[in-house]
Write a protein that holds these residues in place. Structure first.
Motif, mmCIF file in Angstrom:
data_model
loop_
_atom_site.group_PDB
_atom_site.id
_atom_site.type_symbol
_atom_site.label_atom_id
_atom_site.label_comp_id
_atom_site.label_asym_id
_atom_site.label_seq_id
_atom_site.Cartn_x
_atom_site.Cartn_y
_atom_site.Cartn_z
ATOM 1 N N ILE A 1 0.873 -1.176 0.000
ATOM 2 C CA ILE A 1 0.000 0.000 0.000
ATOM 3 C C ILE A 1 0.910 1.225 0.000
ATOM 4 O O ILE A 1 1.565 1.513 1.007
ATOM 5 C CB ILE A 1 -0.921 0.006 1.229
ATOM 6 N N PRO A 2 0.997 1.966 -1.096
ATOM 7 C CA PRO A 2 2.037 2.993 -1.215
ATOM 8 C C PRO A 2 1.730 4.335 -0.571
ATOM 9 O O PRO A 2 2.646 5.119 -0.327
ATOM 10 C CB PRO A 2 2.179 3.153 -2.735
ATOM 11 N N ARG A 3 0.455 4.639 -0.291
ATOM 12 C CA ARG A 3 0.151 6.011 0.135
ATOM 13 C C ARG A 3 -1.201 6.061 0.859
ATOM 14 O O ARG A 3 -1.866 5.043 1.044
ATOM 15 C CB ARG A 3 0.111 6.939 -1.075
ATOM 16 N N ASP A 4 -1.550 7.299 1.255
ATOM 17 C CA ASP A 4 -2.860 7.598 1.854
ATOM 18 C C ASP A 4 -3.109 6.795 3.125
ATOM 19 O O ASP A 4 -4.179 6.198 3.321
ATOM 20 C CB ASP A 4 -3.992 7.337 0.848
ATOM 21 N N LEU A 5 -2.119 6.787 4.009
ATOM 22 C CA LEU A 5 -2.254 6.091 5.285
ATOM 23 C C LEU A 5 -2.335 7.106 6.420
ATOM 24 O O LEU A 5 -1.675 8.146 6.396
ATOM 25 C CB LEU A 5 -1.065 5.157 5.503
ATOM 26 N N ALA A 6 -3.141 6.794 7.409
ATOM 27 C CA ALA A 6 -3.336 7.696 8.545
ATOM 28 C C ALA A 6 -2.432 7.280 9.699
ATOM 29 O O ALA A 6 -2.227 6.090 9.954
ATOM 30 C CB ALA A 6 -4.796 7.668 8.987
ATOM 31 N N LEU A 7 -1.880 8.270 10.404
ATOM 32 C CA LEU A 7 -1.089 8.027 11.602
ATOM 33 C C LEU A 7 -1.952 8.261 12.839
ATOM 34 O O LEU A 7 -2.965 8.956 12.786
ATOM 35 C CB LEU A 7 0.133 8.947 11.630
ATOM 36 N N PHE A 8 -1.533 7.669 13.948
ATOM 37 C CA PHE A 8 -2.204 7.821 15.243
ATOM 38 C C PHE A 8 -3.610 7.221 15.253
ATOM 39 O O PHE A 8 -4.389 7.486 16.167
ATOM 40 C CB PHE A 8 -2.279 9.298 15.657
ATOM 41 N N THR A 9 -3.948 6.420 14.254
ATOM 42 C CA THR A 9 -5.258 5.770 14.203
ATOM 43 C C THR A 9 -5.053 4.308 13.821
ATOM 44 O O THR A 9 -4.422 4.025 12.805
ATOM 45 C CB THR A 9 -6.178 6.442 13.171
ATOM 46 N N PRO A 10 -5.564 3.363 14.606
ATOM 47 C CA PRO A 10 -5.326 1.948 14.298
ATOM 48 C C PRO A 10 -6.100 1.479 13.065
ATOM 49 O O PRO A 10 -7.195 1.952 12.775
ATOM 50 C CB PRO A 10 -5.798 1.223 15.561
ATOM 51 N N TYR A 11 -5.490 0.534 12.374
ATOM 52 C CA TYR A 11 -6.114 -0.116 11.228
ATOM 53 C C TYR A 11 -6.483 -1.554 11.583
ATOM 54 O O TYR A 11 -5.809 -2.203 12.391
ATOM 55 C CB TYR A 11 -5.151 -0.155 10.038
ATOM 56 N N GLU A 12 -7.541 -2.041 10.950
ATOM 57 C CA GLU A 12 -7.868 -3.465 10.972
ATOM 58 C C GLU A 12 -7.510 -4.038 9.605
ATOM 59 O O GLU A 12 -7.905 -3.496 8.572
ATOM 60 C CB GLU A 12 -9.352 -3.679 11.280
ATOM 61 N N ILE A 13 -6.764 -5.145 9.607
ATOM 62 C CA ILE A 13 -6.234 -5.710 8.365
ATOM 63 C C ILE A 13 -6.470 -7.217 8.371
ATOM 64 O O ILE A 13 -6.282 -7.878 9.398
ATOM 65 C CB ILE A 13 -4.729 -5.402 8.222
ATOM 66 N N TRP A 14 -6.860 -7.762 7.227
ATOM 67 C CA TRP A 14 -7.082 -9.197 7.116
ATOM 68 C C TRP A 14 -6.901 -9.634 5.662
ATOM 69 O O TRP A 14 -6.791 -8.810 4.753
ATOM 70 C CB TRP A 14 -8.469 -9.572 7.629
ATOM 71 N N VAL A 15 -6.864 -10.951 5.440
ATOM 72 C CA VAL A 15 -6.674 -11.523 4.103
ATOM 73 C C VAL A 15 -7.810 -12.497 3.823
ATOM 74 O O VAL A 15 -8.163 -13.318 4.678
ATOM 75 C CB VAL A 15 -5.318 -12.249 3.989
ATOM 76 N N GLU A 16 -8.363 -12.402 2.617
ATOM 77 C CA GLU A 16 -9.389 -13.341 2.166
ATOM 78 C C GLU A 16 -8.825 -14.194 1.033
ATOM 79 O O GLU A 16 -8.193 -13.674 0.112
ATOM 80 C CB GLU A 16 -10.637 -12.593 1.691
ATOM 81 N N ALA A 17 -9.044 -15.504 1.118
ATOM 82 C CA ALA A 17 -8.603 -16.443 0.083
ATOM 83 C C ALA A 17 -9.830 -17.095 -0.537
ATOM 84 O O ALA A 17 -10.763 -17.484 0.182
ATOM 85 C CB ALA A 17 -7.687 -17.504 0.684
ATOM 86 N N SER A 18 -9.832 -17.228 -1.867
ATOM 87 C CA SER A 18 -11.000 -17.821 -2.530
ATOM 88 C C SER A 18 -10.586 -18.542 -3.804
ATOM 89 O O SER A 18 -9.652 -18.131 -4.493
ATOM 90 C CB SER A 18 -12.038 -16.735 -2.863
ATOM 91 N N ASN A 19 -11.266 -19.638 -4.087
ATOM 92 C CA ASN A 19 -11.167 -20.317 -5.379
ATOM 93 C C ASN A 19 -12.512 -20.957 -5.687
ATOM 94 O O ASN A 19 -13.504 -20.698 -4.990
ATOM 95 C CB ASN A 19 -10.008 -21.326 -5.407
ATOM 96 N N GLN A 20 -12.567 -21.788 -6.712
ATOM 97 C CA GLN A 20 -13.840 -22.351 -7.154
ATOM 98 C C GLN A 20 -14.446 -23.333 -6.156
ATOM 99 O O GLN A 20 -15.612 -23.699 -6.274
ATOM 100 C CB GLN A 20 -13.648 -23.054 -8.501
ATOM 101 N N LEU A 21 -13.655 -23.730 -5.155
ATOM 102 C CA LEU A 21 -14.152 -24.715 -4.195
ATOM 103 C C LEU A 21 -14.487 -24.125 -2.835
ATOM 104 O O LEU A 21 -15.011 -24.827 -1.971
ATOM 105 C CB LEU A 21 -13.122 -25.840 -4.027
ATOM 106 N N GLY A 22 -14.164 -22.843 -2.605
ATOM 107 C CA GLY A 22 -14.506 -22.271 -1.312
ATOM 108 C C GLY A 22 -13.736 -21.001 -1.007
ATOM 109 O O GLY A 22 -12.938 -20.508 -1.818
ATOM 110 N N THR A 23 -13.964 -20.462 0.187
ATOM 111 C CA THR A 23 -13.304 -19.239 0.650
ATOM 112 C C THR A 23 -12.844 -19.425 2.092
ATOM 113 O O THR A 23 -13.343 -20.295 2.821
ATOM 114 C CB THR A 23 -14.250 -18.026 0.577
ATOM 115 N N ALA A 24 -11.895 -18.593 2.499
ATOM 116 C CA ALA A 24 -11.408 -18.601 3.883
ATOM 117 C C ALA A 24 -10.872 -17.215 4.208
ATOM 118 O O ALA A 24 -10.367 -16.513 3.330
ATOM 119 C CB ALA A 24 -10.323 -19.657 4.074
ATOM 120 N N THR A 25 -10.976 -16.820 5.470
ATOM 121 C CA THR A 25 -10.553 -15.491 5.905
ATOM 122 C C THR A 25 -9.612 -15.614 7.093
ATOM 123 O O THR A 25 -9.863 -16.393 8.021
ATOM 124 C CB THR A 25 -11.764 -14.629 6.299
ATOM 125 N N SER A 26 -8.540 -14.842 7.074
ATOM 126 C CA SER A 26 -7.572 -14.860 8.169
ATOM 127 C C SER A 26 -8.134 -14.161 9.398
ATOM 128 O O SER A 26 -9.185 -13.499 9.341
ATOM 129 C CB SER A 26 -6.286 -14.147 7.732
#
Length: 404
Positions: free
Chosen positions: A177-202
Motif C-alpha cells: 500500500i504505497p500512500r494515503d495512510l493515517a497516523l495515530f489511528t489503528p487499522y484493521e487488516i485481514w486476508v481473504e482467500a477464494s477459489n472455485q471450491l470455497g473461501t477462507a478469511t484470516s
C-alpha cells in the motif's frame, strides 16, 4: 476464456467448421481431490460419427478403453476415479477425439482443495510512508487450482473497507500500500482467500502505523583500524536520514564475519551509539561488517519496532603483528594514537600526584609497555575505583605505594 486457453495448450487439430461438432458434460467442473467424475461426449448426428470410433485423452494422454461407456450411437462416456490435483492452475484438459485424432470437444477439470485460513499476517511501514503486508497460506498451502488472495483493510472505528491493489512486489503472498495512510489511528487488516471450491478469511490484526515502522539500512558505514592494535577494528555509521524529522531513539546491531566464512557473529548491545569497537579479532585478517537499525519509540510508541535490512557489507583488515622492516615507517601511527597518548599523559599526571616514588614516570614507560604488549598479544582492561583505568604492565614497571 480460461477454458479456451486450457484447450489451446494441448489441442493441435480441430474441425474447421463453425458448426458445433460435439458437447462434453459437465463443462469445466471444479472437483475435490480424490473425487470421481463421469463425463459424456455427445456428437451431433449430422456428423455421422459413431461413438465406438471415438476416444478420450487427459492432458494429451489417451485414456484406456476400459474407462469408457457406450451410451448411444453418438454418445460416449468416461469415468475417472480418485482424481489427483490439477497439474496446472488453468485446469487439466479432458478431450473427446474422433478416430483420426481430430478434436470433437473439450473440457477443463479443476481438481484441488478449497483454501484454508491464511496465517502469519504481518505488516511493516518504511519510514511511516507506506505499508507492506505478507502472510502464509493455511494448511499445506497448495490448493492445485487458482486461488486468489485479497488483502483488505480499514480504519478501526470509521472509514470504508478498502482492498490492497499492488501485488507486484516480486514475492508471493505480499501486498504493498504505497500512500494515503493515517497516523495515530489503528487499522484493521485481514486476508481473504477464494477459489472455485470455497473461501477462507484470516484473523483480523489491529495495528497503528507508528508501531510497525522500519527504516532504511544505515548509510556511510566505515570500518577502520585502531592504530596498530592487531585485534581491533572501529565501525562508524550514520543515523537513518529518512527519520531525521521524527522523535525516536534508534537501536543498532552489528554483525561481522571472516572473509572466508559464511558464519556471522552478532553484536547486540550497541544501543543508540553510531560507532563501536570490535575486539578479540584475528590479526592480519579481512572482516566484512554490516549494520542495521531499529527505530524505537517513534512519537512515543511503546512497541519494539522492526529491524531494517542489513547495510551493504563493508570490508577492512586487522594489522599484522610483525615489526616494521628496517627502513620502513608508518607516518600516521602518531596521529592514530594521539587521543590514547593524551589520555595516558593525563593518567600518568594523576599517578604522580597520588602515588609514591613515581616522580620519574613519563610517556616513555607507555612506549615500553606498548612494545611488551605487541609481544604478548594480550590486552587486559580493568576498571578500578573512581573509574580510573588499570593497565597491566610488566612487573619491573609496576607502581608501588599507590594511594587513592
Amino acid at each position: 476464456m480460461i477454458s479456451m486457453l486450457c484447450l489451446m495448450l494441448f489441442v493441435p487439430r480441430v474441425f474447421s467448421s463453425s458448426t458445433q461438432v460435439a458437447v462434453i458434460f459437465p463443462q469445466d467442473p471444479a472437483l475435490w481431490m480424490g473425487s470421481s467424475l463421469t463425463a459424456t461426449c455427445t456428437v451431433s448426428p449430422e456428423r455421422g460419427l459413431h461413438a465406438n470410433t471415438m476416444y478420450w485423452t487427459l492432458n494429451g494422454k489417451r485414456l484406456p478403453s476400459s474407462t469408457y461407456g457406450l451410451l448411444s450411437t453418438n454418445g460416449l462416456s468416461v469415468t475417472l476415479h480418485r482424481l489427483n490435483g490439477s497439474q496446472q492452475q488453468s485446469g487439466d484438459n479432458l478431450v473427446c477425439h474422433s478416430r483420426d485424432g481430430h478434436v470433437l470437444a473439450g473440457s477443463c477439470l479443476y481438481v484441488g482443495m478449497p483454501p484454508e485460513k491464511p496465517v502469519n499476517l504481518t505488516c511493516w511501514s518504511r519510514n511511516t510512508k507506506d505499508l507492506s503486508c505478507k502472510w502464509t497460506p493455511g494448511g499445506r498451502g497448495e490448493t492445485f487450482i487458482k486461488t486468489k488472495y485479497t488483502l483488505k483493510y480499514k480504519l478501526r472505528w470509521y472509514g470504508r473497507e478498502r482492498e490492497c491493489e499492488d501485488y507486484s512486489t516480486g514475492k508471493r503472498y505480499t501486498c504493498y500500500i504505497p500512500r494515503d495512510l493515517a497516523l495515530f489511528t489503528p487499522y484493521e487488516i485481514w486476508v481473504e482467500a477464494s477459489n472455485q471450491l470455497g473461501t477462507a478469511t484470516s484473523d483480523v490484526i489491529t495495528l497503528d502505523i507508528l508501531d510497525v515502522v522500519t527504516t532504511d539500512p544505515p548509510d556511510n558505514v566505515h570500518v577502520s583500524r585502531v592504530g596498530e592494535l592487531e585485534d581491533q577494528l572501529t565501525v562508524r555509521w550514520g543515523s537513518p536520514p529518512a527519520l531525521k524529522d521524527f522523535l525516536f531513539q534508534a537501536k543498532y546491531q552489528i554483525r561481522y564475519r571472516l572473509e572466508d566464512s559464511t558464519e556471522w557473529k552478532l553484536v547486540d548491545d550497541v544501543g543508540n551509539q553510531t560507532s563501536c569497537r570490535l575486539a578479540g579479532l584475528r590479526e592480519g585478517t579481512v572482516y566484512f561488517v554490516q549494520v542495521r537499525c531499529n527505530p524505537v519509540g517513534i512519537y512515543g510508541s511503546r512497541k519494539a519496532g522492526i529491524w531494517s535490512d542489513w547495510s551493504h557489507p563493508t570490508a577492512a583488515s586487522t594489522p599484522h603483528s610483525e615489526p616494521l622492516q628496517s627502513g620502513s615507517c608508518d607516518p600516521k601511527s602518531g596521529e592514530q594514537n594521539s587521543t590514547l597518548r593524551r589520555e595516558l599523559k593525563q593518567f600518568f599526571g594523576w599517578v604522580r600526584k597520588h602515588a609514591c616514588g613515581c616522580s620519574g614516570m613519563s610517556i616513555k614507560l607507555y612506549d615500553q609497555w606498548r612494545v611488551w604488549l605487541q609481544k604478548s598479544h594480550k590486552t587486559r582492561n580493568h576498571v578500578g575505583k573512581n573509574n580510573i583505568p588499570f593497565i597491566s604492565v610488566p612487573a619491573q614497571h609496576r607502581l608501588h605505594g599507590y594511594a587513592p
